[in-house]
Each structure stands twice: as structure tokens, then as C-alpha cells.
Design an enzyme around this catalytic site. Sequence first.
Site, PDB file in Angstrom:
ATOM      1  N   SER A  69      55.415 -13.544 -16.188  1.00 39.24           N
ATOM      2  CA  SER A  69      54.400 -14.822 -15.926  1.00 39.24           C
ATOM      3  C   SER A  69      53.985 -15.363 -14.736  1.00 39.24           C
ATOM      4  CB  SER A  69      53.524 -14.707 -17.057  1.00 39.24           C
ATOM      5  OG  SER A  69      52.735 -14.445 -17.964  1.00 39.24           O
ATOM      6  N   HIS A  97      49.995 -12.516 -12.826  1.00 36.55           N
ATOM      7  CA  HIS A  97      51.103 -10.746 -11.904  1.00 36.55           C
ATOM      8  C   HIS A  97      50.551 -10.391 -11.050  1.00 36.55           C
ATOM      9  CE1 HIS A  97      53.395 -10.334 -15.996  1.00 36.55           C
ATOM     10  NE2 HIS A  97      52.390 -11.406 -16.540  1.00 36.55           N
ATOM     11  N   HIS A 104      51.759  -4.524 -19.542  1.00 35.06           N
ATOM     12  CA  HIS A 104      52.331  -5.126 -20.830  1.00 35.06           C
ATOM     13  C   HIS A 104      51.139  -3.834 -22.068  1.00 35.06           C
ATOM     14  CE1 HIS A 104      52.038  -9.078 -18.999  1.00 35.06           C
ATOM     15  NE2 HIS A 104      52.716  -8.790 -19.918  1.00 35.06           N
ATOM     16  N   TYR A 116      49.855  -4.916 -24.883  1.00 36.00           N
ATOM     17  CA  TYR A 116      47.918  -5.081 -24.751  1.00 36.00           C
ATOM     18  C   TYR A 116      47.162  -4.711 -24.087  1.00 36.00           C
ATOM     19  CZ  TYR A 116      49.286  -8.929 -22.157  1.00 36.00           C
ATOM     20  OH  TYR A 116      49.707 -10.161 -21.277  1.00 36.00           O
ATOM     21  N   GLU A 117      48.224  -4.303 -23.218  1.00 28.74           N
ATOM     22  CA  GLU A 117      46.362  -4.134 -22.512  1.00 28.74           C
ATOM     23  C   GLU A 117      46.254  -2.169 -21.980  1.00 28.74           C
ATOM     24  OE1 GLU A 117      47.483  -5.272 -18.295  1.00 28.74           O
ATOM     25  OE2 GLU A 117      49.525  -5.305 -18.600  1.00 28.74           O
ATOM     26  N   ALA A 177      58.183 -14.418 -20.254  1.00 29.19           N
ATOM     27  CA  ALA A 177      57.307 -16.088 -20.997  1.00 29.19           C
ATOM     28  C   ALA A 177      57.585 -15.620 -22.000  1.00 29.19           C
ATOM     29  CB  ALA A 177      55.996 -16.583 -20.377  1.00 29.19           C
ATOM     30  N   MET A 233      55.343 -11.135 -25.511  1.00 25.39           N
ATOM     31  CA  MET A 233      54.704  -8.795 -25.398  1.00 25.39           C
ATOM     32  C   MET A 233      55.294  -8.452 -24.761  1.00 25.39           C
ATOM     33  SD  MET A 233      50.820 -11.350 -25.702  1.00 25.39           S
ATOM     34  CE  MET A 233      50.653 -12.849 -26.695  1.00 25.39           C
ATOM     35  N   SER A 234      56.827  -8.449 -24.143  1.00 31.23           N
ATOM     36  CA  SER A 234      57.182  -7.865 -23.118  1.00 31.23           C
ATOM     37  C   SER A 234      58.649  -7.614 -23.503  1.00 31.23           C
ATOM     38  CB  SER A 234      56.782  -8.560 -22.261  1.00 31.23           C
ATOM     39  OG  SER A 234      57.886  -9.661 -21.554  1.00 31.23           O
ATOM     40  N   ASN A 262      56.109 -22.375 -23.957  1.00 29.59           N
ATOM     41  CA  ASN A 262      55.440 -23.053 -25.069  1.00 29.59           C
ATOM     42  C   ASN A 262      56.393 -23.455 -26.457  1.00 29.59           C
ATOM     43  OD1 ASN A 262      54.284 -20.474 -25.405  1.00 29.59           O
ATOM     44  ND2 ASN A 262      53.631 -20.780 -26.788  1.00 29.59           N
ATOM     45  N   HIS A 314      47.209 -19.369 -22.387  1.00 31.01           N
ATOM     46  CA  HIS A 314      47.616 -18.822 -21.501  1.00 31.01           C
ATOM     47  C   HIS A 314      47.911 -19.350 -20.246  1.00 31.01           C
ATOM     48  CE1 HIS A 314      48.975 -15.453 -18.879  1.00 31.01           C
ATOM     49  NE2 HIS A 314      48.047 -15.495 -18.004  1.00 31.01           N
TER      50      HIS A 314
HETATM   51  N1  HPA Z   1      53.848 -16.158 -28.318  1.00 28.13           N
HETATM   52  C1  HPA Z   1      53.454 -14.823 -27.553  1.00 28.13           C
HETATM   53  N2  HPA Z   1      54.065 -14.174 -26.429  1.00 28.13           N
HETATM   54  C2  HPA Z   1      53.798 -15.522 -25.179  1.00 28.13           C
HETATM   55  C3  HPA Z   1      54.632 -16.885 -25.919  1.00 28.13           C
HETATM   56  C4  HPA Z   1      54.212 -16.892 -27.975  1.00 28.13           C
HETATM   57  O1  HPA Z   1      53.736 -18.432 -28.015  1.00 28.13           O
HETATM   58  N3  HPA Z   1      54.317 -17.978 -25.118  1.00 28.13           N
HETATM   59  C5  HPA Z   1      54.311 -16.640 -24.450  1.00 28.13           C
HETATM   60  N4  HPA Z   1      54.147 -15.025 -24.242  1.00 28.13           N
END
Ligand code: HPA
Length: 281
Positions: A28, A59, A81, A83-84, A111, A212-213, A236, A247
Site C-alpha cells: 500500500s 494499488h 489480495h 479479501y478482494e 503495510a 492482510m497479504s 498504525n 485505510h
Molecule cells: N491490521 C490488519 N492489516 C493492516 C493493518 C492492521 O492494523 N494495518 C495495515 N494493514
Amino acid sequence: MYDLIEQARSVVAGRIRIRPRVALILGSGLGTLADQLDEAVVVPYAEVPGFHEPKVPGHRGELAVGLLSGQPVAVLRGRFHFYEGYSMQEVTFPVRLLRALGCHTLLVTNAAGGLRADWQVGDIMRIADHIFLPGFAGHHPLIGPNDERFGPRFPAMLGAYESDLVPVARAVAAAQGLTLREGVYCMLAGPSFETGAEMRMLRALGADAVGMSTAPEVIVARHGGMRVLGFSLITNLALPDGSPANHAEVLEAGEQAKPRFAALLRGILARMPASPDSSAP
Ligand code: HPA
């Protein structure tokens, strides 16, 4: 699958002039490193059999081949991903393609949410190991018949992130005055961020960052005998007593860290040992 990879390989190979040796998957907001390639040839995903158009903001959907710090690289600008709605096989298709094009090393970034209260947004973590939770639930890129032309039926994952590149990464970070964190990355399917109870669970499992990747791509890279170096940008903090993730802050942290992250990757490429260690073909 092998035939589709071969089709994609021949389409891309017909367009490029440089044989890539290092594959880069940028997470990301980090994709702009691909704008810094010399002698770049850009192939839109739409023109590559087996590829899809990424849908997530931040992306892009292009494969760029060229030189970065003098190294022949192939950069995926945008990844797929789970999740997509893509299958784990679709998510990892680009890794198979880059392997087929000649890449022996995978440099992967993402990320991630930091699970440690003593870390900060903007920290860069070398992925020392991963926990692949979707794999525990049967979502694994190597499920199904195994094609030995790609790799073995039961590939080892112990030490997946260890190689001669680790000391190089540490030395480059030190030379750049960058604190390089090291830790365990846990992949969840997403797309919802974690509850407080899930954050505590992940920490208890030994994870330092959550995202998530990456884990499926690394598994497929190792299946194909590639050397892997991975980094998470802590965008974060995923702490039970913290504030909810979103996001926008993930993209913003990527934006802020871009110059530091790009310098690290370029420095590593510049000092990358010419041939991979014996675990990679
Ligand atoms: N959780 C899951 N996936 C993420 C996060 C998170 O806090 N930050 C960036 N991708």
C-alpha cells in the site's frame, strides 16, 4: 496452471529487454519505487494472461521491468489480495510468473499494524518469520495437485525469511541511520481490522505485526526456490487500548515513509550479492 504461466511468461518476455532477477512486490502506497527504474518497460496487468486489475486505492496494476540500483528487477505495482475475493492461487500467480521470468529473489513489502506498544507508526520491520492464519483454515496457495515443475509437494517453510540478504539489510539500514525492527508478521484474511481480543490473541501467538497479504506470496516464492526478503511498514498501531485503524492512515503512513523505504530497498539492491545462496536455483 503451468500452461497459463507459460502463456503469461511468453507475453511479458516478448516485451522486455532485460531478464529480471529480483522480483519486487510493493505494498500500500509504496509502489512509486517502480517509477525510478532505468530502462523501464511497463506492461499493464490487463495485457498479461492470468492477471486481474487491482481494485484497492493505492494499488496500481502494472508490471515494470528495468534496472534499479543496477539490478535487473521486475516490480509488481499493485498486488491481489485474498479479501478482494481472489483465490490464493490467483493471489500468488504473479510470483509464479516472476519466477518463470527468471527472478531468483523476492523482495516483498507490506503495510501492517504494529502489535507492540513500544513501536511507532512509520517504523520499518524486517519480517523475520510469519504466521499464516488463513492457511490454518484451509486457504493455502499450494492446496490441490502439486506440479513438480514449480516445486515439491511438501516444501519446508522453516527459515523462509533467512538468507545472506539479512546482514545486507541490517548493514544498509545502519548506514542510513534507520532503526530496523525485526519481528513476526501474522497474516489475516481481512478486510475488517482486528478486534481488541484478536489483537491480544495475535500478540500471545508471538506476532509483532498484522496485515492482510504477503504470506501466500512468500510461500509460493519458497516453493519455487526463491530467496525472500520481506519488510512491513508499521502504518498504525493495532493495540487493544488504542484507536481504531482506517485505510486512510495506512496510506498516509506509506506516503510519509516512502523516501526512507525506497532508500532502504535501493541500498539493499545496490549491495545485493550477485548470485543467490544455495537454497535458490
Ligand atoms: N491490521 C490488519 N492489516 C493492516 C493493518 C492492521 O492494523 N494495518 C495495515 N494493514
